[in-house]
Design a protein around this motif. Structure first.
Motif, short mmCIF file in Angstrom:
data_model
loop_
_atom_site.label_atom_id
_atom_site.label_comp_id
_atom_site.label_asym_id
_atom_site.label_seq_id
_atom_site.Cartn_x
_atom_site.Cartn_y
_atom_site.Cartn_z
N TRP A 33 6.91 -94.88 18.95
CA TRP A 33 7.34 -95.81 17.91
C TRP A 33 8.49 -96.69 18.41
O TRP A 33 8.64 -97.82 17.94
CB TRP A 33 7.61 -95.13 16.58
CG TRP A 33 8.95 -94.49 16.34
CD1 TRP A 33 10.17 -95.04 16.47
CD2 TRP A 33 9.18 -93.17 15.82
NE1 TRP A 33 11.15 -94.15 16.09
CE2 TRP A 33 10.57 -93.00 15.68
CE3 TRP A 33 8.34 -92.12 15.45
CZ2 TRP A 33 11.14 -91.82 15.20
CZ3 TRP A 33 8.92 -90.96 14.98
CH2 TRP A 33 10.30 -90.81 14.86
N MET A 96 -0.98 -96.30 11.90
CA MET A 96 -0.47 -97.19 12.95
C MET A 96 -1.62 -97.81 13.74
O MET A 96 -1.60 -99.00 14.07
CB MET A 96 0.45 -96.42 13.89
CG MET A 96 1.78 -96.03 13.28
SD MET A 96 2.69 -94.87 14.34
CE MET A 96 2.97 -95.88 15.80
N ILE A 126 4.63 -95.94 10.97
CA ILE A 126 5.86 -95.49 11.63
C ILE A 126 6.83 -94.91 10.62
O ILE A 126 7.55 -93.94 10.90
CB ILE A 126 6.49 -96.65 12.43
CG1 ILE A 126 5.62 -96.97 13.65
CG2 ILE A 126 7.91 -96.31 12.86
CD1 ILE A 126 6.17 -98.06 14.53
#
Length: 440
Positions: A33, A96, A126
């Protein structure tokens, strides 16, 4: 990682479990991330040229990204309570992947609105990972080493942010029509429709690769076993939270705005670094070459987090945070009032002092919350939405000049200093709960 004994509910001594393997697996999430988030710093100057945007419009990339933290934190916390840490992580990775896949139609139709929508979906995934992973790492071991532990895994987050600008500069800026032209912003109106289409589509290959990695990570997390600290924590919280108030904890009350305000500074600095150092009076670099200095900014955060994790074994977290705030403020003053390479390098070095801020504020904010830890963590994660207000720095840049816009992050550093010296002192601290690890 952890040695010693702890007491069971019955009072019998038992060996304290080690969580090195779980932390190693979780570190991959922090890396990923971080990598994806910092690609936004490449997208901003790139899309600014493709869509002929001013600074405020270009920073809408960060606005929609970080507003997702505000919108999705509570739903993510509810999902975490129902699904547990492991499956929340799997779902977050899947969301994601859907968001990253959205870059394909966005680039094909050359639509800024599509890009922003895809970014919001990506950021929503995220957010779920942040809500699950940050408190999980904090409680995955003794509370007295939680700041050191979270700084350590956040260093892997910084490793991702260090790699991302190299990746983005080569595969996005390096393949665009303006990536090799000095003063990239100035050539926006010279791009033909065909060039803009080609530049928009240059994001396809990188984000297809990201989709593949995210799907593979989701499969890995679905198959592995993680210690389930969540079940016990949630049971305790349901029974105990009615007896206590979050708002009696000064370190949390002032920690929420500390996270919010710090994110304005971090995101503003990273988002505008390339635009700043491509200026003829600062670095006179091409956007592609400027990407290397963005790598140094985030590399400084990686080095600082590894160093901070070690130093916090000997220096109180509050003092480390105060020193970092003073250092970042001093460098931003040089950025504002200096010129040439002096200002350029001062801005790059800000990353070194920003390095420990988020994980240290986070762990100081949940210190002494006891059974309220998960609820407090959710509020701190929601405060990451402060990054959306980095758009305000874009507005200042449009109206008063890019160099003066760095006054905004400089003021933010002063609040971090206040939090370190006074706001982080816990009040009404509750005893830490002893959590039993249960394999899922």
């Amino acid at each position: 990682m952890v040695a010693g004994v702890s007491s069971s509910p019955s009072g019998a001594a038992r060996p304290r479990k080690t969580y090195t393997a779980a932390l190693a697996v979780l570190a991959s999430l922090f890396f990923m991330w971080g990598f994806i988030t910092v690609l936004n710093d490449i997208l901003i100057p790139h899309l600014k040229i493709v869509f002929d945007l001013n600074y405020t419009q270009a920073l809408l990339v960060q606005f929609v990204w970080f507003i997702a933290y505000f919108v999705m934190s509570i739903p993510s916390a509810k999902l975490l309570e129902r699904a547990g840490y492991k499956w929340s992580i799997v779902i977050g990775l899947a969301i994601m992947a859907v968001g990253a896949l959205g870059f394909l139609p966005a680039s094909q139709f050359v639509s800024y609105a599509f890009f922003l929508t895809a970014l919001f979906v990506l950021a929503s995934g995220i957010t779920l990972l942040q809500v699950a992973a940050n408190p999980y790492v904090s409680v995955l071991g003794p509370p007295e080493t939680s700041s050191s532990r979270l700084n350590l895994v956040q260093a892997m987050n910084s490793a991702g942010t260090w790699v991302a600008p190299i990746f983005g500069s080569l595969l996005i800026l390096g393949r665009s029509s303006s990536g090799s032209v000095e003063g990239g912003d100035a050539v926006a109106t010279k791009l033909t429709a065909a060039q803009k289409l080609a530049d928009a589509q240059s994001v396809q290959l990188p984000y297809i690769g990201i989709v593949i990695v995210l799907v593979l990570l989701a499969v890995v997390f679905a198959l592995i076993k993680l210690p389930d600290l969540g079940g016990e924590t949630r049971r305790v919280a349901r029974e105990e939270r009615r007896k206590h108030s979050l708002w009696k904890h000064r370190n949390l009350v002032f920690g929420i705005p500390a996270i919010f305000i710090y994110l304005i500074a971090e995101i503003g600095v990273g988002s505008l670094l390339i635009s700043f150092i491509t200026r003829p009076d600062i670095g006179a670099l091409t956007p592609e070459d400027a990407g290397f200095y963005l790598t140094l900014l985030w590399g400084g955060m990686m080095v600082g987090r590894f160093a901070g994790s070690f130093m916090m074994r000997f220096i109180r977290a509050e003092m480390m945070l105060a020193g970092a705030a003073v250092g970042a403020f001093a460098l931003l003053m040089i950025v504002i009032f200096g010129t040439g390479h002096l200002s350029m390098w001062a801005l790059v070095l800000v990353g070194l002092f920003h390095s420990i801020m988020f994980p240290t504020i986070f762990t100081l904010g949940i210190r002494g919350l006891g059974p309220l830890t998960e609820e407090g963590s959710g509020l701190l994660i929601m405060a990451i939405a402060g990054g959306a207000l980095a758009t305000g720095q874009g507005w200042i840049a449009d109206h008063y000049g890019l160099q003066w816009s760095f006054l905004l992050p400089a003021v933010c550093e002063l609040y971090v200093l206040f939090y370190a010296l006074w706001g982080s002192r816990p009040t009404a601290a509750l005893p830490e709960e002893t959590l039993a690890a249960e394999a899922e």
